[in-house]
Design an enzyme around this catalytic site. Structure first.
Site, short mmCIF file in Angstrom:
data_model
loop_
_atom_site.label_atom_id
_atom_site.label_comp_id
_atom_site.label_asym_id
_atom_site.label_seq_id
_atom_site.Cartn_x
_atom_site.Cartn_y
_atom_site.Cartn_z
N GLY A 176 31.02 49.68 38.14
CA GLY A 176 31.87 49.21 39.40
C GLY A 176 32.64 50.23 39.59
CD GLN A 177 37.67 50.13 43.79
OE1 GLN A 177 37.76 49.00 43.71
NE2 GLN A 177 38.09 51.02 44.57
CG ASP A 214 23.41 38.66 32.55
OD1 ASP A 214 24.44 38.70 32.87
OD2 ASP A 214 22.40 38.26 33.21
CE1 TYR A 250 38.11 38.62 41.21
CE2 TYR A 250 40.02 38.51 42.80
CZ TYR A 250 39.38 39.42 41.87
OH TYR A 250 39.73 40.50 41.36
CE LYS A 268 39.46 38.77 37.91
NZ LYS A 268 39.02 39.34 36.92
P1 NAD Z 1 33.06 46.11 40.92
O1 NAD Z 1 32.61 44.87 41.73
O2 NAD Z 1 33.23 47.34 41.79
O3 NAD Z 1 32.31 46.28 39.64
C1 NAD Z 1 31.96 45.09 38.96
C2 NAD Z 1 30.67 45.70 38.26
O4 NAD Z 1 30.16 44.59 37.29
C3 NAD Z 1 29.37 46.18 38.80
O5 NAD Z 1 28.84 47.34 38.59
C4 NAD Z 1 28.51 45.06 38.66
O6 NAD Z 1 27.18 45.60 38.60
C5 NAD Z 1 28.86 44.45 37.30
N1 NAD Z 1 28.39 42.92 37.00
C6 NAD Z 1 28.28 42.21 37.92
N2 NAD Z 1 27.64 41.10 37.26
C7 NAD Z 1 27.40 41.42 36.09
C8 NAD Z 1 26.91 40.95 35.05
N3 NAD Z 1 26.29 39.58 34.91
N4 NAD Z 1 26.86 41.43 33.92
C9 NAD Z 1 27.27 43.01 33.67
N5 NAD Z 1 27.84 43.58 34.73
C10 NAD Z 1 27.80 42.81 35.88
O7 NAD Z 1 34.60 45.52 40.38
P2 NAD Z 1 35.82 46.48 40.04
O8 NAD Z 1 36.55 46.50 41.54
O9 NAD Z 1 35.45 47.53 39.27
O10 NAD Z 1 36.60 45.27 39.24
C11 NAD Z 1 36.64 45.26 38.00
C12 NAD Z 1 37.41 44.12 37.47
O11 NAD Z 1 38.86 44.52 37.75
C13 NAD Z 1 37.07 42.61 37.81
O12 NAD Z 1 37.50 41.74 37.00
C14 NAD Z 1 37.86 42.50 38.77
O13 NAD Z 1 38.43 41.28 39.14
C15 NAD Z 1 39.29 43.15 38.39
N6 NAD Z 1 40.09 43.81 39.66
C16 NAD Z 1 39.67 44.66 40.62
C17 NAD Z 1 40.58 45.18 41.66
C18 NAD Z 1 40.12 46.15 42.57
O14 NAD Z 1 40.82 46.19 43.59
N7 NAD Z 1 38.99 46.79 42.38
C19 NAD Z 1 41.82 44.50 41.62
C20 NAD Z 1 41.97 43.34 40.83
C21 NAD Z 1 41.44 43.02 39.94
C1 AKB Z 2 39.97 41.95 45.81
O1 AKB Z 2 40.26 42.08 46.93
O2 AKB Z 2 39.47 40.96 45.59
C2 AKB Z 2 40.40 42.72 44.63
C3 AKB Z 2 41.78 42.07 43.87
C4 AKB Z 2 42.95 42.39 44.52
O3 AKB Z 2 41.55 41.43 43.16
N1 AKB Z 2 40.76 43.98 45.00
#
Ligand code: NAD
Ligand code: AKB
Length: 318
Positions: free
Chosen positions: A15-16, A54, A144, A148
């Site tokens: 993911g990101q 998974d 969500y 959290k």
């Molecule tokens: P994303 O959606 O880009 O990546 C999530 C990854 O998890 C994906 O590659 C997806 O394939 C994988 N995934 C989904 N279901 C799965 C499963 N059952 N088993 C294994 N892998 C699985 O999310 P992200 O932006 O990389 O966020 C990662 C974490 O950081 C999350 O917990 C998110 O809540 C948290 N977060 C992200 C942000 C942000 O701005 N990116 C902000 C706050 C919190």
């Molecule tokens: C979202 O917008 O859901 C995320 C976050 C702030 O948790 N980027």
């Protein structure tokens, strides 16, 4: 900090955040000591020993931990705010059950340390929105955010009851050029750069004055590694730390992009994500992170915009 014979598993590594965190941890500890995992294999193959996993399959998780001798887990798999509202029951299942599988590995002493990210989504419409404190009213209005908030409480509970070394940050919206965002409300602040370079205009799904807390991905990855490396006694908060970088609205970021692309234009067509954004803070007070483990951001808005445009332009020309 890893010592000899210790290894990291990253769950949701495709993911990101996972793509950038895998690369950074591999630089520090070597590719063979960092095991990325996700539902499917990555498009770009790296030297890391990738595993299909998974996160809802506790047995498969345990087998991978044993197979590689995993000691540290970064659990990133989750459904984010916008997609979570479209699939509330599955978002709850994924976000909670996968966390329990990881926390239980800590409780049974199969692993030593856990990183699990929280979010500004733990706050809600009744939270003070400016300079939001660490401890305040928290009534999240998305599934969500509810997951959290519950996750934070569970992490703290596992630490207090079972001595599990859990660490967490309430990330703001994250902005980077190396990976694409996946289903969040803050995603516009990444898409806008791609569209500005490709088409010279962008239609924002948030209204012009919707200010939200944001951060450059490099800062977020550094914070993640810093909190994991901090001595245990410095980590006073085992729920999750507030973390602040920058705060801006679509209008602010568009004005900054215009300094580099004078013809750039933005229009506004708010959708269901507007209500989510309206329930979140505009800016965050992160005094505890600064005091406890020395957090400091490196990017302000002008530096972030310049960095995004330069790097995305380079990517498009290679
Ligand atoms: P994303 O959606 O880009 O990546 C999530 C990854 O998890 C994906 O590659 C997806 O394939 C994988 N995934 C989904 N279901 C799965 C499963 N059952 N088993 C294994 N892998 C699985 O999310 P992200 O932006 O990389 O966020 C990662 C974490 O950081 C999350 O917990 C998110 O809540 C948290 N977060 C992200 C942000 C942000 O701005 N990116 C902000 C706050 C919190
Ligand atoms: C979202 O917008 O859901 C995320 C976050 C702030 O948790 N980027």
């Amino acid at each position: 900090m890893l010592t000899k014979n210790e290894k990291i598993l990253i769950i949701g590594a495709g993911g990101q955040i996972g793509i950038e965190l895998t690369a950074e941890l591999s630089k520090i500890y070597g590719h063979k000591n960092v095991v990325p995992s996700d539902l499917k294999a990555p498009a770009v193959i790296t030297e890391n020993p990738f595993e299909i996993l998974d996160a809802l399959d506790g047995k498969a998780l345990f087998e991978i931990v044993k197979k590689h001798g995993i000691t540290h887990v970064y659990h990133l798999a989750a459904m984010l705010s916008a997609t979570g509202e479209q699939n509330p029951m599955f978002a709850w299942k994924l976000n909670m059950e996968s966390l329990f599988h990881v926390l239980d590995l800590g409780k049974e002493k199969h692993i030593k340390q856990i990183y699990w990210p929280s979010s500004i989504a733990v706050f809600g419409p009744t939270t003070p929105r400016e300079n939001t404190p660490q401890y305040t009213v928290m009534e999240p209005s998305t599934i969500y955010g509810i997951s959290k908030q519950a996750g934070e409480r569970w992490c703290e509970w596992y630490f207090k009851k079972h001595g599990v070394d859990t660490r967490s940050i309430r990330y703001p919206g994250l902005i980077g050029w190396k990976s694409a965002p996946g289903g969040g409300t803050t995603d516009y602040a990444v898409h806008i750069f791609h569209e500005a370079l490709k088409k010279g205009n962008y239609e924002s799904f948030l209204s012009e004055n919707t200010a939200l807390p944001m951060m450059h991905m490099e800062d977020a990855i550094r914070a993640t590694i810093e909190i994991m490396h901090a001595p245990s006694e410095n980590i006073k908060i085992r729920g999750a730390y507030n973390l602040s970088g920058i705060s801006f609205s679509p209008k602010d970021i568009a004005a900054e992009i215009k300094k580099h692309i004078p013809d750039f234009t933005i229009s506004y067509k708010p959708d269901f994500r507007q209500a989510i954004a309206d329930s979140w803070p505009k800016s965050i007070n992160d005094a505890d992170a600064r005091k406890d483990w020395g957090w400091k951001e490196h990017y302000d808005l002008p530096k972030l915009v310049e960095n995004m445009l330069v790097n995305l332009k380079n990517l498009k020309t290679v």
